[in-house]
Design an enzyme around this catalytic site. Structure first.
Site, PDB file in Angstrom:
ATOM      1  N   ASP A  47       0.841  -1.201   0.000  1.00 32.53           N
ATOM      2  CA  ASP A  47       0.000   0.000   0.000  1.00 32.53           C
ATOM      3  C   ASP A  47       0.880   1.256   0.000  1.00 32.53           C
ATOM      4  OD1 ASP A  47      -2.424  -1.323  -0.087  1.00 32.53           O
ATOM      5  OD2 ASP A  47      -2.569  -1.496   2.093  1.00 32.53           O
ATOM      6  N   GLY A  48       2.005   1.187   0.712  1.00 29.32           N
ATOM      7  CA  GLY A  48       2.944   2.322   0.756  1.00 29.32           C
ATOM      8  C   GLY A  48       3.484   2.634  -0.640  1.00 29.32           C
ATOM      9  N   ASN A 124      -4.620   8.748   1.751  1.00 30.18           N
ATOM     10  CA  ASN A 124      -4.902   8.168   3.083  1.00 30.18           C
ATOM     11  C   ASN A 124      -5.352   9.233   4.081  1.00 30.18           C
ATOM     12  OD1 ASN A 124      -4.513   5.446   2.800  1.00 30.18           O
ATOM     13  ND2 ASN A 124      -2.472   5.396   3.726  1.00 30.18           N
ATOM     14  N   GLU A 125      -4.464  10.160   4.387  1.00 27.41           N
ATOM     15  CA  GLU A 125      -4.772  11.138   5.437  1.00 27.41           C
ATOM     16  C   GLU A 125      -3.771  12.274   5.489  1.00 27.41           C
ATOM     17  OE1 GLU A 125      -1.708   9.207   6.260  1.00 27.41           O
ATOM     18  OE2 GLU A 125      -3.187   7.833   7.065  1.00 27.41           O
ATOM     19  N   ARG A 150      -6.378  20.481  22.326  1.00 34.60           N
ATOM     20  CA  ARG A 150      -4.997  20.509  22.819  1.00 34.60           C
ATOM     21  C   ARG A 150      -4.560  19.066  23.009  1.00 34.60           C
ATOM     22  NH1 ARG A 150      -2.165  24.360  26.868  1.00 34.60           N
ATOM     23  NH2 ARG A 150      -0.285  23.198  27.277  1.00 34.60           N
ATOM     24  N   ASP A 152      -1.680  15.760  21.224  1.00 36.73           N
ATOM     25  CA  ASP A 152      -0.547  15.392  20.354  1.00 36.73           C
ATOM     26  C   ASP A 152      -0.792  15.777  18.903  1.00 36.73           C
ATOM     27  OD1 ASP A 152       0.747  14.429  22.512  1.00 36.73           O
ATOM     28  OD2 ASP A 152       0.691  12.306  21.950  1.00 36.73           O
ATOM     29  N   ALA A 187      -4.390  11.727  21.488  1.00 32.52           N
ATOM     30  CA  ALA A 187      -4.150  12.050  22.905  1.00 32.52           C
ATOM     31  C   ALA A 187      -4.557  13.476  23.275  1.00 32.52           C
ATOM     32  CB  ALA A 187      -2.671  11.811  23.243  1.00 32.52           C
TER      33      ALA A 187
HETATM   34  P1  NAP Z   1       5.105   2.843   6.842  1.00 31.73           P
HETATM   35  O1  NAP Z   1       5.205   3.388   8.215  1.00 31.73           O
HETATM   36  O2  NAP Z   1       6.308   2.214   6.212  1.00 31.73           O
HETATM   37  O3  NAP Z   1       3.897   1.789   6.736  1.00 31.73           O
HETATM   38  C1  NAP Z   1       2.653   2.017   7.221  1.00 31.73           C
HETATM   39  C2  NAP Z   1       1.780   0.761   7.126  1.00 31.73           C
HETATM   40  O4  NAP Z   1       0.462   1.192   6.775  1.00 31.73           O
HETATM   41  C3  NAP Z   1       2.213  -0.271   6.083  1.00 31.73           C
HETATM   42  O5  NAP Z   1       2.044  -1.555   6.633  1.00 31.73           O
HETATM   43  C4  NAP Z   1       1.239  -0.030   4.951  1.00 31.73           C
HETATM   44  O6  NAP Z   1       0.974  -1.190   4.186  1.00 31.73           O
HETATM   45  C5  NAP Z   1      -0.015   0.341   5.718  1.00 31.73           C
HETATM   46  N1  NAP Z   1      -1.017   1.095   4.951  1.00 31.73           N
HETATM   47  C6  NAP Z   1      -0.846   2.137   4.096  1.00 31.73           C
HETATM   48  N2  NAP Z   1      -2.029   2.543   3.624  1.00 31.73           N
HETATM   49  C7  NAP Z   1      -2.968   1.729   4.169  1.00 31.73           C
HETATM   50  C8  NAP Z   1      -4.375   1.651   4.070  1.00 31.73           C
HETATM   51  N3  NAP Z   1      -5.072   2.512   3.335  1.00 31.73           N
HETATM   52  N4  NAP Z   1      -5.030   0.710   4.806  1.00 31.73           N
HETATM   53  C9  NAP Z   1      -4.368  -0.148   5.592  1.00 31.73           C
HETATM   54  N5  NAP Z   1      -3.023  -0.130   5.724  1.00 31.73           N
HETATM   55  C10 NAP Z   1      -2.342   0.801   5.026  1.00 31.73           C
HETATM   56  O7  NAP Z   1       4.633   4.076   5.915  1.00 31.73           O
HETATM   57  P2  NAP Z   1       4.257   4.114   4.388  1.00 31.73           P
HETATM   58  O8  NAP Z   1       4.324   2.744   3.778  1.00 31.73           O
HETATM   59  O9  NAP Z   1       5.004   5.230   3.747  1.00 31.73           O
HETATM   60  O10 NAP Z   1       2.721   4.538   4.495  1.00 31.73           O
HETATM   61  C11 NAP Z   1       2.339   5.785   4.988  1.00 31.73           C
HETATM   62  C12 NAP Z   1       1.107   5.533   5.806  1.00 31.73           C
HETATM   63  O11 NAP Z   1       1.471   4.974   7.046  1.00 31.73           O
HETATM   64  C13 NAP Z   1       0.349   6.764   6.198  1.00 31.73           C
HETATM   65  O12 NAP Z   1      -0.520   7.191   5.172  1.00 31.73           O
HETATM   66  C14 NAP Z   1      -0.383   6.308   7.436  1.00 31.73           C
HETATM   67  O13 NAP Z   1      -1.703   5.892   7.149  1.00 31.73           O
HETATM   68  C15 NAP Z   1       0.388   5.104   7.916  1.00 31.73           C
HETATM   69  N6  NAP Z   1       0.802   5.301   9.301  1.00 31.73           N
HETATM   70  C16 NAP Z   1       0.250   4.481  10.217  1.00 31.73           C
HETATM   71  C17 NAP Z   1       0.551   4.645  11.556  1.00 31.73           C
HETATM   72  C18 NAP Z   1      -0.079   3.724  12.552  1.00 31.73           C
HETATM   73  O14 NAP Z   1      -0.805   2.814  12.136  1.00 31.73           O
HETATM   74  N7  NAP Z   1       0.160   3.946  13.827  1.00 31.73           N
HETATM   75  C19 NAP Z   1       1.417   5.664  11.958  1.00 31.73           C
HETATM   76  C20 NAP Z   1       1.948   6.498  10.992  1.00 31.73           C
HETATM   77  C21 NAP Z   1       1.615   6.315   9.634  1.00 31.73           C
HETATM   78  P3  NAP Z   1       2.050  -1.875   3.229  1.00 31.73           P
HETATM   79  O15 NAP Z   1       2.903  -2.725   4.114  1.00 31.73           O
HETATM   80  O16 NAP Z   1       1.200  -2.667   2.312  1.00 31.73           O
HETATM   81  O17 NAP Z   1       2.814  -0.799   2.516  1.00 31.73           O
END
Ligand code: NAP
Length: 268
Positions: A47-48, A124-125, A150, A152, A187
């Site tokens: 997804d990333g 995504n967001e 107020r 995080d 938070a």
């Molecule tokens: P990453 O930190 O390397 O991976 C984030 C994880 O989120 C990966 O496992 C990715 O899947 C999964 N993901 C991405 N889009 C998704 C969706 N629409 N539904 C379900 N899972 C999804 O960062 P990245 O790969 O660059 O992705 C950025 C995304 O990380 C941001 O858009 C944010 O949504 C997410 N994120 C999540 C958290 C958390 O869950 N606490 C914190 C910060 C950011 P793949 O393994 O298939 O790539």
């Protein structure tokens, strides 16, 4: 008309190998490799990787459809597995294909003073955080003061992004056929001065949310995987975007089945 396609890879050996295989097959099937103006973008990785492909081709969303192949576990955007590759290649070669559209988030960042505003789209967001203590913001919805936040930070997600960061923050999973955005808290501090609703909020199309910083802080504003630093922010406007993202669909794979297979179990 011959379909023009582009391929993107996560860059690991498995994804690169699949990319090379797809390129050979698709060329044999008479499709044209065109990285500049593709009708179809096939992203191989996760997804990333698809988020990155989306931002690479963000300037031509109305002309490009995306497909994701997952080289790890099943994904939400990357919902084809390597074992289905031949089937996918045959389907792609057999175009025209059906397209499904998902809503996007529009973010407009306005500076204090006369500077130009920045407008972005997210698949995504968007998250708003700071490294300088707490995030303190007035939250306005449809032009009315709603609360003073107020804490995080705040996360504003799309329906298809609701299974990502939003879910980890306790947000609801929203079906991508609903044109909405969701605001989740990170938070929040609740006391006599600051009081927030505490629940995720789901806003329909055209209900704009405006975040107005109360203190002079520098903010980390992240759109999908891209973080930018902003100081002197007057407001951050969030709403459902006019633009949509288009996915090529070759077989039914209902959203709730993807949710089930990703979060409950993928055993049949
Ligand atoms: P990453 O930190 O390397 O991976 C984030 C994880 O989120 C990966 O496992 C990715 O899947 C999964 N993901 C991405 N889009 C998704 C969706 N629409 N539904 C379900 N899972 C999804 O960062 P990245 O790969 O660059 O992705 C950025 C995304 O990380 C941001 O858009 C944010 O949504 C997410 N994120 C999540 C958290 C958390 O869950 N606490 C914190 C910060 C950011 P793949 O393994 O298939 O790539």
């Amino acid at each position: 008309m011959r379909v023009k396609y582009a391929l993107t890879s996560k860059g690991d050996s498995v994804s690169d190998e699949i990319l090379a295989k797809m390129k050979n097959y698709l060329t044999e099937f008479n499709l044209v490799l065109d990285d500049e103006e593709p009708d179809l973008v096939i992203s191989i990785g996760g997804d990333g990787t698809l988020l990155e492909a989306f931002h690479t081709y963000i300037h031509r969303l109305d002309k490009t459809a995306f497909i994701g192949v997952h080289t790890g576990h099943l994904g939400f955007y990357a919902d084809w597995m390597p074992k289905e590759l031949e089937k996918l290649i045959i389907e792609v070669a057999r175009t025209p294909f059906q397209v499904v559209e998902y809503p996007l988030l529009e973010i407009t960042i306005r500076p204090k003073g006369d500077g130009e505003e920045d407008r972005f789209l997210a698949l995504n967001e968007c998250s708003v955080k700071t490294a300088e203590g707490s995030v303190v913001l007035d939250v306005e919805i449809k032009g009315e003061h709603f609360e003073t936040f107020r804490g995080d930070g705040l996360c504003i997600s799309t329906p298809s992004g609701s299974t990502a960061y939003n879910k980890a923050l306790g947000g609801a999973i929203i079906h991508p056929s609903l044109e909405a955005i969701q605001i989740t808290e990170m938070a929040s501090i609740n006391n006599r001065v600051f009081r927030t609703v505490g629940s995720p909020l789901i806003l329909p199309k055209h209900h704009t949310c405006l975040l107005k910083p109360l203190h002079d802080r520098s903010f980390m504003i992240t759109l999908d995987h891209i973080t930018r630093q902003y100081s002197d922010v007057k407001s951050i406007q969030c709403r459902v975007a006019r633009e949509k993202v288009r996915f090529a669909r070759f077989r039914p794979f209902p959203f709730w089945k993807r949710v089930h297979d990703s979060f409950i179990t993928d055993e049949q």
